[in-house]
Design a protein around this motif. Structure first.
Motif, PDB file in Angstrom:
ATOM      1  N   GLN A 179       0.828  -1.204   0.000  1.00  0.00           N
ATOM      2  CA  GLN A 179       0.000   0.000   0.000  1.00  0.00           C
ATOM      3  C   GLN A 179       0.866   1.260   0.000  1.00  0.00           C
ATOM      4  OE1 GLN A 179      -2.568  -0.529   3.444  1.00  0.00           O
ATOM      5  NE2 GLN A 179      -4.191  -1.357   2.158  1.00  0.00           N
ATOM      6  N   ASN A 180       0.192   2.381  -0.212  1.00  0.00           N
ATOM      7  CA  ASN A 180       0.887   3.659  -0.226  1.00  0.00           C
ATOM      8  C   ASN A 180       1.491   3.967   1.142  1.00  0.00           C
ATOM      9  OD1 ASN A 180       1.849   6.070  -1.244  1.00  0.00           O
ATOM     10  ND2 ASN A 180      -0.110   7.144  -1.117  1.00  0.00           N
ATOM     11  N   VAL A 181       2.629   4.629   1.137  1.00  0.00           N
ATOM     12  CA  VAL A 181       3.318   5.014   2.369  1.00  0.00           C
ATOM     13  C   VAL A 181       3.776   6.457   2.229  1.00  0.00           C
ATOM     14  CG1 VAL A 181       5.387   4.639   3.785  1.00  0.00           C
ATOM     15  CG2 VAL A 181       4.094   2.689   2.934  1.00  0.00           C
ATOM     16  N   GLY A 182       3.706   7.195   3.338  1.00  0.00           N
ATOM     17  CA  GLY A 182       4.178   8.563   3.347  1.00  0.00           C
ATOM     18  C   GLY A 182       5.154   8.805   4.487  1.00  0.00           C
ATOM     19  N   ILE A 183       6.153   9.641   4.233  1.00  0.00           N
ATOM     20  CA  ILE A 183       7.148  10.000   5.236  1.00  0.00           C
ATOM     21  C   ILE A 183       7.229  11.516   5.300  1.00  0.00           C
ATOM     22  CG2 ILE A 183       9.574   9.822   5.937  1.00  0.00           C
ATOM     23  CD1 ILE A 183       9.793   7.315   4.166  1.00  0.00           C
ATOM     24  N   CYS A 184       7.158  12.068   6.494  1.00  0.00           N
ATOM     25  CA  CYS A 184       7.310  13.510   6.693  1.00  0.00           C
ATOM     26  C   CYS A 184       8.666  13.766   7.336  1.00  0.00           C
ATOM     27  CB  CYS A 184       6.193  14.066   7.571  1.00  0.00           C
ATOM     28  SG  CYS A 184       6.266  15.858   7.793  1.00  0.00           S
ATOM     29  N   HIS A 204      -6.925   8.029   3.430  1.00  0.00           N
ATOM     30  CA  HIS A 204      -5.728   7.907   2.619  1.00  0.00           C
ATOM     31  C   HIS A 204      -4.472   8.142   3.447  1.00  0.00           C
ATOM     32  CE1 HIS A 204      -8.074   8.816  -1.357  1.00  0.00           C
ATOM     33  NE2 HIS A 204      -8.582   7.818  -0.673  1.00  0.00           N
ATOM     34  N   CYS A 205      -3.378   7.643   2.906  1.00  0.00           N
ATOM     35  CA  CYS A 205      -2.080   7.743   3.570  1.00  0.00           C
ATOM     36  C   CYS A 205      -1.756   9.173   3.988  1.00  0.00           C
ATOM     37  CB  CYS A 205      -1.015   7.201   2.611  1.00  0.00           C
ATOM     38  SG  CYS A 205       0.662   7.648   2.996  1.00  0.00           S
ATOM     39  N   CYS A 310      -6.141  14.844  -0.885  1.00  0.00           N
ATOM     40  CA  CYS A 310      -4.906  14.779  -0.111  1.00  0.00           C
ATOM     41  C   CYS A 310      -3.962  15.932  -0.467  1.00  0.00           C
ATOM     42  CB  CYS A 310      -4.208  13.441  -0.353  1.00  0.00           C
ATOM     43  SG  CYS A 310      -5.118  12.022   0.337  1.00  0.00           S
ATOM     44  N   SER A 311      -3.921  16.291  -1.740  1.00  0.00           N
ATOM     45  CA  SER A 311      -3.081  17.408  -2.162  1.00  0.00           C
ATOM     46  C   SER A 311      -3.530  18.703  -1.501  1.00  0.00           C
ATOM     47  CB  SER A 311      -3.115  17.555  -3.689  1.00  0.00           C
ATOM     48  OG  SER A 311      -2.623  16.390  -4.310  1.00  0.00           O
ATOM     49  N   MET A 312      -4.842  18.874  -1.377  1.00  0.00           N
ATOM     50  CA  MET A 312      -5.371  20.073  -0.727  1.00  0.00           C
ATOM     51  C   MET A 312      -5.090  20.044   0.770  1.00  0.00           C
ATOM     52  SD  MET A 312      -6.748  22.773  -1.912  1.00  0.00           S
ATOM     53  CE  MET A 312      -6.931  24.291  -0.980  1.00  0.00           C
TER      54      MET A 312
END
Length: 356
Positions: A179-184, A204-205, A310-312
């Motif tokens: 699945q999608n993954v996000g890192i900050c 969403h991620c 998600c972009s917003m």
């Protein structure tokens, strides 16, 4: 997933090393930076002598102030006005704008209709193409040029971005079942502030990632069964934006041992007043000066291009830069739309796609 399954998934097989070859970082610029040259028809004339130039240009600049992106004169040829502005004849148009008799007489001789660039150049490559039609004014934007030619990152910065791209693949494959993954990331150190994967179909991620960042600032609104890292007493940074399963994976992966983890704690008012670093970038400056607030000054790395929702959310979160690996069918940064290019928004982040 039970505890044994989690432990089995924490460490990737030692024989398999994920490697991204021919790594590149492409800035996703607005269409203004890559659109074809648009031409417009204009009326021009050739003056009989250069002695007429001063009076003609002075009056045109005052009464017909067109073509701010172009040079008004080329040799003895003068741009008068856009052809679409002329309703009847050129002479009548000039009289309507109270052009003096001597200048009017000079402008109405040797008249031609020519094509010139309709807008200004943003990049040198555009300027060079436009100048073939008519001499243009151009003020180079060194940073925009560096985005376009890929020279905006140092070698060490590119190396870190590549590590984050590889880490996205690994976390997705080994922990999040593809699945999608996000890192900050706080780019000042740099240090990983928060990590998140996809939730349900409506979670969403990116939405989870923003909430995990909020947890690192003693906030967070979403209820979750995910276990987060607990901070030690009197710590100067916080790991509370990191789910335990991702944290354990990073700690057990030999390739991740030197990665910095954790976020700066929110500052008190007196701490904000004491910190006054000199930083050129306004978003990084606010992060340095006032400390963490939402995702101000942070970079976000995503396996897949985010949707419009998600972009917003990342606009509202004040993210500095977004990096992603894969385009999405409903992506809102390059595939279907370019949200970051909407001028009316009150915040704009930069967008980059990893290429390989």
């Amino acid at each position: 997933m039970d505890n044994n399954e989690i432990k089995d998934n924490l460490c990737p097989p030692a024989t398999k090393k994920i490697k991204i070859d021919n790594f590149g970082i492409k800035a996703i610029l607005s269409d203004d930076y890559k659109k074809d040259i648009e031409l417009m028809q204009v009326h021009s004339c050739q003056l009989e002598s250069k002695q007429q130039l001063q009076a003609v240009i002075k009056e045109l600049a005052l009464k017909l102030p067109h073509f701010q992106h172009l040079k008004r004169v080329h040799d003895r040829n003068v741009l008068i006005c856009p052809s679409d502005d002329i309703k009847e004849t050129l002479e009548q148009h000039l009289k309507l704008h109270q052009i003096s008799d001597n200048v009017l007489k000079a402008l109405c001789r040797n008249v031609n209709v020519i094509e010139v660039p309709a807008s200004s150049a943003k990049l040198r490559v555009q300027y060079e193409k436009m100048s073939k039609f008519w001499p243009c004014k151009f003020h180079p934007d060194k940073y925009a040029e560096s985005l376009q030619n890929g020279s905006n990152f140092t070698d060490s910065q590119r190396a870190y971005h590549k590590r984050m791209a590889e880490l996205l693949w690994k976390l997705s494959k080994d922990v999040s079942k593809g699945q999608n993954v996000g890192i900050c990331v706080d780019p000042r150190r740099p240090s990983i502030v928060a990590i998140a994967g996809d939730g349900s179909s409506h979670q969403h991620c990116v939405m989870w990632l923003v909430d995990h960042v909020a947890r690192s600032q003693r906030g967070g609104a979403w209820q979750s069964d995910v276990e987060f890292v607990k901070d030690e007493p009197h710590t100067k940074s916080t790991l509370s934006g990191l789910p335990q399963i991702f944290y354990d994976y990073l700690k057990q992966d030999a390739a991740c041992q030197d990665l910095s983890l954790g976020a700066e704690l929110p500052r008190r008012e007196e701490q904000q007043q004491q910190s006054e670093p000199v930083v050129e970038d306004i978003h990084a400056d606010n992060l340095c000066k006032y400390g963490p607030y939402l995702c101000t000054g942070y970079d976000v790395y995503l396996l897949r291009e985010p949707c419009l929702m998600c972009s917003m959310a990342l606009v509202h979160s004040r993210v500095k830069r977004i990096f992603f690996l894969e385009q999405s069918e409903n992506g809102a940064l390059t595939s279907k739309f370019q949200l970051h290019a909407v001028k009316e928004l009150n915040h704009h982040y930069e967008v980059f796609q990893f290429t390989m």
